[in-house]
Scaffold this active site. Sequence first.
Site, PDB file in Angstrom:
ATOM      1  N   ASP A  99       0.639  -0.987  -0.030  1.00 34.19           N
ATOM      2  CA  ASP A  99      -0.349   0.162   0.069  1.00 34.19           C
ATOM      3  C   ASP A  99       1.126   1.441  -0.421  1.00 34.19           C
ATOM      4  OD1 ASP A  99      -2.486   1.238  -0.051  1.00 34.19           O
ATOM      5  OD2 ASP A  99      -2.701   1.678   1.994  1.00 34.19           O
ATOM      6  N   ASN A 120     -10.686  -3.555  -5.966  1.00 32.29           N
ATOM      7  CA  ASN A 120      -9.977  -2.542  -6.432  1.00 32.29           C
ATOM      8  C   ASN A 120     -10.821  -1.603  -7.843  1.00 32.29           C
ATOM      9  OD1 ASN A 120      -6.509  -3.404  -5.816  1.00 32.29           O
ATOM     10  ND2 ASN A 120      -7.686  -1.600  -4.651  1.00 32.29           N
ATOM     11  N   GLU A 132       1.883 -13.497  12.100  1.00 28.52           N
ATOM     12  CA  GLU A 132       2.501 -12.333  12.323  1.00 28.52           C
ATOM     13  C   GLU A 132       2.273 -11.191  11.939  1.00 28.52           C
ATOM     14  OE1 GLU A 132       2.965 -12.220  15.823  1.00 28.52           O
ATOM     15  OE2 GLU A 132       3.147 -14.640  15.675  1.00 28.52           O
TER      16      GLU A 132
HETATM   17  C1  FPP Z   1      -2.071  -0.473  -3.581  1.00 26.83           C
HETATM   18  O1  FPP Z   1      -1.424   1.265  -3.696  1.00 26.83           O
HETATM   19  C2  FPP Z   1      -1.725  -0.794  -4.463  1.00 26.83           C
HETATM   20  C3  FPP Z   1      -2.127  -1.433  -5.215  1.00 26.83           C
HETATM   21  C4  FPP Z   1      -3.388  -1.025  -5.643  1.00 26.83           C
HETATM   22  C5  FPP Z   1      -1.297  -2.376  -5.992  1.00 26.83           C
HETATM   23  C6  FPP Z   1      -0.301  -2.931  -6.023  1.00 26.83           C
HETATM   24  C7  FPP Z   1       0.384  -2.629  -7.508  1.00 26.83           C
HETATM   25  C8  FPP Z   1       1.549  -3.228  -7.492  1.00 26.83           C
HETATM   26  C9  FPP Z   1       2.946  -2.713  -6.590  1.00 26.83           C
HETATM   27  C10 FPP Z   1       2.797  -2.765  -8.964  1.00 26.83           C
HETATM   28  C11 FPP Z   1       1.985  -4.195  -8.990  1.00 26.83           C
HETATM   29  C12 FPP Z   1       1.850  -4.677 -10.570  1.00 26.83           C
HETATM   30  C13 FPP Z   1       1.210  -5.341 -10.639  1.00 26.83           C
HETATM   31  C14 FPP Z   1       0.060  -5.408 -11.491  1.00 26.83           C
HETATM   32  C15 FPP Z   1       2.371  -6.683 -10.906  1.00 26.83           C
HETATM   33  P1  FPP Z   1      -2.476   2.558  -3.663  1.00 26.83           P
HETATM   34  O2  FPP Z   1      -2.473   2.870  -4.965  1.00 26.83           O
HETATM   35  O3  FPP Z   1      -3.483   2.220  -2.582  1.00 26.83           O
HETATM   36  O4  FPP Z   1      -2.236   3.703  -2.796  1.00 26.83           O
HETATM   37  P2  FPP Z   1      -2.719   4.853  -1.852  1.00 26.83           P
HETATM   38  O5  FPP Z   1      -3.399   4.434  -0.280  1.00 26.83           O
HETATM   39  O6  FPP Z   1      -1.176   5.700  -1.111  1.00 26.83           O
HETATM   40  O7  FPP Z   1      -3.694   5.459  -2.748  1.00 26.83           O
END
Ligand code: FPP
Length: 250
Positions: free
Chosen positions: A24, A72, A204
């Site tokens: 996140d 999402n 954990e």
């Molecule tokens: C949450 O951060 C993250 C995601 C919804 C996507 C996770 C994806 C990756 C780490 C890249 C790798 C991806 C793939 C497809 C292999 P957020 O956008 O909710 O962050 P925020 O809370 O700061 O808005």
Amino acid sequence: MSESPLSAVATESGLPQHVAIVMDGNGRWAQSRHLPRAAGHKQGLDALRLTVRACLERGVRVLTVFAFSSENWNRPREEVSGLMDLLVMALSREVPKLSRSGVRLFFPGNRDGLSPRVQSGLDKAQQATAHNQKMVLNVCFNYGGRWDIAQAARQLVVEGKEISEGALCEVTALAHVGDPDLLIRTGGEMRISNFLLWQCAYTELYFTPCLWPDFDAAQLERAFADFAGRERRFGQTSEQVAMDRSSGHA
Ligand code: FPP
């Protein structure tokens, strides 16, 4: 509650054998730099690459990451399609390298609703790495913990089987690897957000304010050091755990 063989190894060595991560903070990382959210996800992919490498070097056996949740889909359309494109691009670029490193890929999650292009990318990557044995990388995509429990129960009903804890363990989406020892969540929030609800019963939990794109090997080591200091009791008392350890049962 029985412990998986992998968990038993983890307790002895102090190293988690199965690590799960809620990645996140990509959006905030990008926004704080006045960049589009997509730039945060792209940087997040780099952090994932570093983490996979660090886990391989440390001898972690299973890494399970939350790449796209059932919820999402509620994000803006461009962000959703950007994440789909990033996945397809990442698969074509990374799978050969991952395969050379001995990584076996799985994509736990609901395939319904994913485009044929994405589904075929996932199937091909899974097949191409099926022979690898060094580490399993579960990229949870279109995954939700409640979906997982419901699909597992449905499967048992269809097969005419009794719904028991043991039977559910065999059909939930991480049946091929067992439960995580350690769940890391970056980005400062302290919740599970419908990730591995069934599988995290005795996992954990480690929360860090570090935003996912900034997560690196040093951050991972901090989480491992914290984990090494935990006493995993699985419902027992400390005395029982100590006795089991001295008699070699832990
Ligand atoms: C949450 O951060 C993250 C995601 C919804 C996507 C996770 C994806 C990756 C780490 C890249 C790798 C991806 C793939 C497809 C292999 P957020 O956008 O909710 O962050 P925020 O809370 O700061 O808005």
